[in-house]
Motif scaffolding. Sequence first.
Motif, mmCIF file in Angstrom:
data_model
loop_
_atom_site.group_PDB
_atom_site.id
_atom_site.type_symbol
_atom_site.label_atom_id
_atom_site.label_comp_id
_atom_site.label_asym_id
_atom_site.label_seq_id
_atom_site.Cartn_x
_atom_site.Cartn_y
_atom_site.Cartn_z
ATOM 1 N N ARG A 1 0.835 -1.211 0.000
ATOM 2 C CA ARG A 1 0.000 0.000 0.000
ATOM 3 C C ARG A 1 0.867 1.257 0.000
ATOM 4 O O ARG A 1 0.557 2.223 -0.705
ATOM 5 C CB ARG A 1 -0.946 -0.018 1.201
ATOM 6 C CG ARG A 1 -2.075 -1.023 1.056
ATOM 7 C CD ARG A 1 -3.132 -0.878 2.130
ATOM 8 N NE ARG A 1 -2.692 -1.310 3.445
ATOM 9 C CZ ARG A 1 -2.823 -2.545 3.920
ATOM 10 N NH1 ARG A 1 -3.361 -3.498 3.180
ATOM 11 N NH2 ARG A 1 -2.408 -2.838 5.138
ATOM 12 N N GLN A 2 1.952 1.244 0.752
ATOM 13 C CA GLN A 2 2.839 2.411 0.797
ATOM 14 C C GLN A 2 3.507 2.638 -0.561
ATOM 15 O O GLN A 2 3.642 3.775 -1.008
ATOM 16 C CB GLN A 2 3.892 2.264 1.895
ATOM 17 C CG GLN A 2 4.735 3.517 2.093
ATOM 18 C CD GLN A 2 3.893 4.725 2.478
ATOM 19 O OE1 GLN A 2 3.104 4.666 3.416
ATOM 20 N NE2 GLN A 2 4.042 5.820 1.746
ATOM 21 N N ARG B 1 1.050 4.365 -2.785
ATOM 22 C CA ARG B 1 0.944 5.797 -2.427
ATOM 23 C C ARG B 1 2.186 6.557 -2.878
ATOM 24 O O ARG B 1 2.085 7.676 -3.414
ATOM 25 C CB ARG B 1 0.732 5.947 -0.924
ATOM 26 C CG ARG B 1 -0.655 5.537 -0.455
ATOM 27 C CD ARG B 1 -0.909 5.923 0.991
ATOM 28 N NE ARG B 1 -0.049 5.228 1.909
ATOM 29 C CZ ARG B 1 -0.340 4.081 2.541
ATOM 30 N NH1 ARG B 1 -1.502 3.489 2.325
ATOM 31 N NH2 ARG B 1 0.520 3.529 3.369
ATOM 32 N N ASP B 2 3.361 5.959 -2.676
ATOM 33 C CA ASP B 2 4.615 6.605 -3.096
ATOM 34 C C ASP B 2 4.651 6.802 -4.604
ATOM 35 O O ASP B 2 5.167 7.811 -5.097
ATOM 36 C CB ASP B 2 5.823 5.776 -2.650
ATOM 37 C CG ASP B 2 6.038 5.803 -1.148
ATOM 38 O OD1 ASP B 2 5.396 6.615 -0.441
ATOM 39 O OD2 ASP B 2 6.853 4.975 -0.664
ATOM 40 N N THR C 1 2.525 9.864 -5.369
ATOM 41 C CA THR C 1 3.210 11.085 -4.927
ATOM 42 C C THR C 1 4.405 11.405 -5.816
ATOM 43 O O THR C 1 4.551 12.530 -6.295
ATOM 44 C CB THR C 1 3.666 10.931 -3.460
ATOM 45 O OG1 THR C 1 2.521 10.643 -2.653
ATOM 46 C CG2 THR C 1 4.339 12.194 -2.962
ATOM 47 N N MET D 1 -4.576 8.924 -6.043
ATOM 48 C CA MET D 1 -4.326 8.522 -4.656
ATOM 49 C C MET D 1 -5.507 7.714 -4.124
ATOM 50 O O MET D 1 -5.320 6.711 -3.416
ATOM 51 C CB MET D 1 -4.064 9.744 -3.766
ATOM 52 C CG MET D 1 -3.642 9.378 -2.349
ATOM 53 S SD MET D 1 -2.098 8.420 -2.262
ATOM 54 C CE MET D 1 -0.880 9.704 -2.502
ATOM 55 N N ALA E 1 -5.137 4.349 -5.552
ATOM 56 C CA ALA E 1 -4.075 3.621 -4.848
ATOM 57 C C ALA E 1 -4.600 3.029 -3.547
ATOM 58 O O ALA E 1 -4.297 1.870 -3.212
ATOM 59 C CB ALA E 1 -2.888 4.549 -4.573
ATOM 60 N N GLU E 2 -5.393 3.780 -2.828
ATOM 61 C CA GLU E 2 -5.970 3.291 -1.571
ATOM 62 C C GLU E 2 -6.906 2.112 -1.835
ATOM 63 O O GLU E 2 -6.860 1.108 -1.119
ATOM 64 C CB GLU E 2 -6.711 4.413 -0.840
ATOM 65 C CG GLU E 2 -5.807 5.519 -0.315
ATOM 66 C CD GLU E 2 -4.810 5.045 0.738
ATOM 67 O OE1 GLU E 2 -5.090 4.080 1.480
ATOM 68 O OE2 GLU E 2 -3.726 5.644 0.803
#
Length: 181
Positions: A60-61, A64-65, A68, A77, A80-81
Amino acid sequence: MDILDLLTTRRSSKNLTAPAPDELQIETMLQAATQVPDHGDLKPWRFVVIQSESGNQRFRQILRDTVTTLNMGEEAMKKAERTGNLAPLTIAVIATPKTGKPEWEQHLSAGCAAYAIQLAAKAQGFDSAWLSGLWVNSPILKQEFECQEKDKIIALLMIGTASPNPDAPKNTDITPFTTYW
């Protein structure tokens, strides 16, 4: 489930929850993947299995990265979630082309491996969704999956138990795209 029922009724589902396949069921899915045509035992693919809570948090990170770092915006975003929470198990299928055969053929072999995983999951009572899109080209995801220069992420297979059950089979009219000689 008989093989023809499996082949004619498999559907993607994006409402996946626990339970996910256990270790033995995952092993069975990966064994199925290794049985696809692979140009004389080249095995032009590999797999990253994301199943632990820490693995899912890391995945998940990374999503998100990606959003970003690539400045993709608020909608990406949200996607992505959703993607990061779509299923309790993710299997990334990565094409790893070898020299001596055309890369596109080896990519097809990796695609067959991904589909074999989906079929083996369904045969064991699980459902799945094959994701690609912007995630498979993420330089961050490629780095985290230790992709080499020619490696390509073919699929992020999201696997779990469908809730609610997926729709009925497509019952596709094959007439518009089939020619008989």
